[in-house]
Every structure is written in C-alpha cells, then in structure tokens.
Motif scaffolding. Structure first.
Motif, PDB file in Angstrom:
ATOM      1  N   ARG A 189       6.357  -6.477  -2.963  1.00 15.08           N
ATOM      2  CA  ARG A 189       5.246  -6.456  -3.938  1.00 15.08           C
ATOM      3  C   ARG A 189       3.928  -6.175  -3.226  1.00 15.08           C
ATOM      4  O   ARG A 189       3.100  -5.397  -3.702  1.00 15.08           O
ATOM      5  N   GLY A 190       3.751  -6.804  -2.077  1.00 14.79           N
ATOM      6  CA  GLY A 190       2.516  -6.582  -1.318  1.00 14.79           C
ATOM      7  C   GLY A 190       2.402  -5.146  -0.841  1.00 14.79           C
ATOM      8  O   GLY A 190       1.315  -4.548  -0.876  1.00 14.79           O
ATOM      9  N   MET A 191       3.509  -4.559  -0.391  1.00 14.14           N
ATOM     10  CA  MET A 191       3.488  -3.165   0.060  1.00 14.14           C
ATOM     11  C   MET A 191       3.189  -2.220  -1.091  1.00 14.14           C
ATOM     12  O   MET A 191       2.475  -1.229  -0.922  1.00 14.14           O
ATOM     13  N   ARG A 192       3.737  -2.525  -2.279  1.00 15.50           N
ATOM     14  CA  ARG A 192       3.427  -1.694  -3.448  1.00 15.50           C
ATOM     15  C   ARG A 192       1.930  -1.749  -3.763  1.00 15.50           C
ATOM     16  O   ARG A 192       1.292  -0.738  -4.075  1.00 15.50           O
ATOM     17  N   ARG A 193       1.331  -2.918  -3.657  1.00 13.36           N
ATOM     18  CA  ARG A 193      -0.114  -3.067  -3.916  1.00 13.36           C
ATOM     19  C   ARG A 193      -0.926  -2.288  -2.879  1.00 13.36           C
ATOM     20  O   ARG A 193      -1.919  -1.630  -3.225  1.00 13.36           O
ATOM     21  N   VAL A 194      -0.487  -2.394  -1.621  1.00 16.47           N
ATOM     22  CA  VAL A 194      -1.210  -1.667  -0.571  1.00 16.47           C
ATOM     23  C   VAL A 194      -1.123  -0.165  -0.834  1.00 16.47           C
ATOM     24  O   VAL A 194      -2.129   0.558  -0.728  1.00 16.47           O
ATOM     25  N   ARG A 195       0.070   0.340  -1.177  1.00 16.15           N
ATOM     26  CA  ARG A 195       0.213   1.764  -1.490  1.00 16.15           C
ATOM     27  C   ARG A 195      -0.667   2.154  -2.671  1.00 16.15           C
ATOM     28  O   ARG A 195      -1.310   3.213  -2.672  1.00 16.15           O
ATOM     29  N   TRP A 196      -0.710   1.312  -3.698  1.00 20.01           N
ATOM     30  CA  TRP A 196      -1.530   1.603  -4.882  1.00 20.01           C
ATOM     31  C   TRP A 196      -3.001   1.686  -4.499  1.00 20.01           C
ATOM     32  O   TRP A 196      -3.711   2.607  -4.912  1.00 20.01           O
ATOM     33  N   VAL A 197      -3.400   0.704  -3.662  1.00 22.30           N
ATOM     34  CA  VAL A 197      -4.808   0.703  -3.234  1.00 22.30           C
ATOM     35  C   VAL A 197      -5.100   1.951  -2.416  1.00 22.30           C
ATOM     36  O   VAL A 197      -6.127   2.612  -2.601  1.00 22.30           O
ATOM     37  N   LEU A 198      -4.202   2.299  -1.495  1.00 20.35           N
ATOM     38  CA  LEU A 198      -4.425   3.492  -0.661  1.00 20.35           C
ATOM     39  C   LEU A 198      -4.463   4.762  -1.507  1.00 20.35           C
ATOM     40  O   LEU A 198      -5.314   5.645  -1.293  1.00 20.35           O
ATOM     41  N   GLU A 199      -3.566   4.881  -2.459  1.00 20.14           N
ATOM     42  CA  GLU A 199      -3.551   6.083  -3.305  1.00 20.14           C
ATOM     43  C   GLU A 199      -4.786   6.166  -4.195  1.00 20.14           C
ATOM     44  O   GLU A 199      -5.347   7.249  -4.403  1.00 20.14           O
ATOM     45  N   ASN A 200      -5.220   5.041  -4.717  1.00 15.90           N
ATOM     46  CA  ASN A 200      -6.385   5.050  -5.599  1.00 15.90           C
ATOM     47  C   ASN A 200      -7.693   5.239  -4.811  1.00 15.90           C
ATOM     48  O   ASN A 200      -8.678   5.744  -5.370  1.00 15.90           O
ATOM     49  N   ASN A 201      -7.701   4.888  -3.539  1.00 18.85           N
ATOM     50  CA  ASN A 201      -8.928   5.043  -2.747  1.00 18.85           C
ATOM     51  C   ASN A 201      -8.992   6.403  -2.059  1.00 18.85           C
ATOM     52  O   ASN A 201     -10.020   6.760  -1.520  1.00 18.85           O
ATOM     53  N   LYS A 202      -7.903   7.180  -2.046  1.00 18.92           N
ATOM     54  CA  LYS A 202      -7.907   8.487  -1.446  1.00 18.92           C
ATOM     55  C   LYS A 202      -8.895   9.415  -2.141  1.00 18.92           C
ATOM     56  O   LYS A 202      -9.697  10.096  -1.513  1.00 18.92           O
ATOM     57  N   GLY A 203      -8.811   9.464  -3.408  1.00 19.17           N
ATOM     58  CA  GLY A 203      -9.645  10.389  -4.162  1.00 19.17           C
ATOM     59  C   GLY A 203     -11.095   9.975  -4.170  1.00 19.17           C
ATOM     60  O   GLY A 203     -11.995  10.812  -4.160  1.00 19.17           O
ATOM     61  N   GLY A 204     -11.415   8.737  -4.139  1.00 15.08           N
ATOM     62  CA  GLY A 204     -12.778   8.262  -4.222  1.00 15.08           C
ATOM     63  C   GLY A 204     -13.517   8.342  -2.884  1.00 15.08           C
ATOM     64  O   GLY A 204     -14.742   8.400  -2.857  1.00 15.08           O
ATOM     65  N   ALA A 205     -12.812   8.442  -1.779  1.00 16.35           N
ATOM     66  CA  ALA A 205     -13.471   8.440  -0.463  1.00 16.35           C
ATOM     67  C   ALA A 205     -13.973   9.814  -0.094  1.00 16.35           C
ATOM     68  O   ALA A 205     -14.841   9.952   0.732  1.00 16.35           O
ATOM     69  N   THR A 206     -13.455  10.876  -0.679  1.00 15.55           N
ATOM     70  CA  THR A 206     -13.894  12.224  -0.302  1.00 15.55           C
ATOM     71  C   THR A 206     -15.064  12.729  -1.026  1.00 15.55           C
ATOM     72  O   THR A 206     -15.644  12.479  -1.929  1.00 15.55           O
TER      73      THR A 206
END
Length: 101
Positions: free
Chosen positions: A84-101
């Motif tokens: 569950r924690g890894m899924r959350r980390v992946r979700w956070v990483l995927e959602n922050n990819k687009g916003g950081a550029t």
C-alpha cells in the motif's frame, strides 16, 4: 570290609568333580545373567533419557512452529502495508511528474 576309598564311591576320590563342574557352570551362568541385568538396566536408563530428550525436543519444535506461524502472519501484514505504501509513493511520484516541469 576294605579300607579302599574307591569302594565307597564308584568315581574314586574325585567323584564330586561332576558336581563341582555343574556348580561352577551354574555360578558362571548366574554371573553372566547378573552382568546382563546390569547392562539392561543401564540401557533402560539410557532409553528413558532419550525419550525425555525427544519429548522435550518435540515440545520445543511445537513452540517454534507456533512462533513461526505468528511471524508468517505478521510478515503478511507488513507486506500488505508495504505494498500500500509503495502504491502511494508511485501515485505521488506520477502526480508530481507533470507539475514539476
């Protein structure tokens, strides 16, 4: 009447030789039986000790089995939490990819 000893006993003065041999053989047999009894008693004590050790080992293995089952259940819980924690980390990483550029 004669003074000869051989007339009193057909086997002569050593007529008791067969009796002495029989008694000696009986004595030897009894000594062998006594020795075997002691050895069997020792073997019996050894077998009792082995039985006690086997019983203790069985109890210890049973306790270890319960402990391993508990550990397995706890590892399943931890594994599920980690997934569950890894899924959350992946979700956070995927959602922050687009916003950081």
């Amino acid at each position: 009447m004669s003074n000869r000893i051989s007339q009193d006993d057909d086997n002569g003065p050593f007529g008791d030789e067969n009796r002495i041999d029989r008694e000696f053989n009986q004595y030897q047999q009894q000594e062998m039986i006594n020795s075997q009894d002691l050895q069997l008693d020792s073997l019996h004590r050894t077998m009792q000790n082995l039985n006690q050790q086997a019983t203790m080992m069985g109890s210890e293995l049973e306790d270890q089995t319960y402990m391993l089952e508990d550990l397995d259940q706890e590892m399943d819980v931890v594994g599920n939490k980690l997934q569950r924690g890894m899924r959350r980390v992946r979700w956070v990483l995927e959602n922050n990819k687009g916003g950081a550029t």
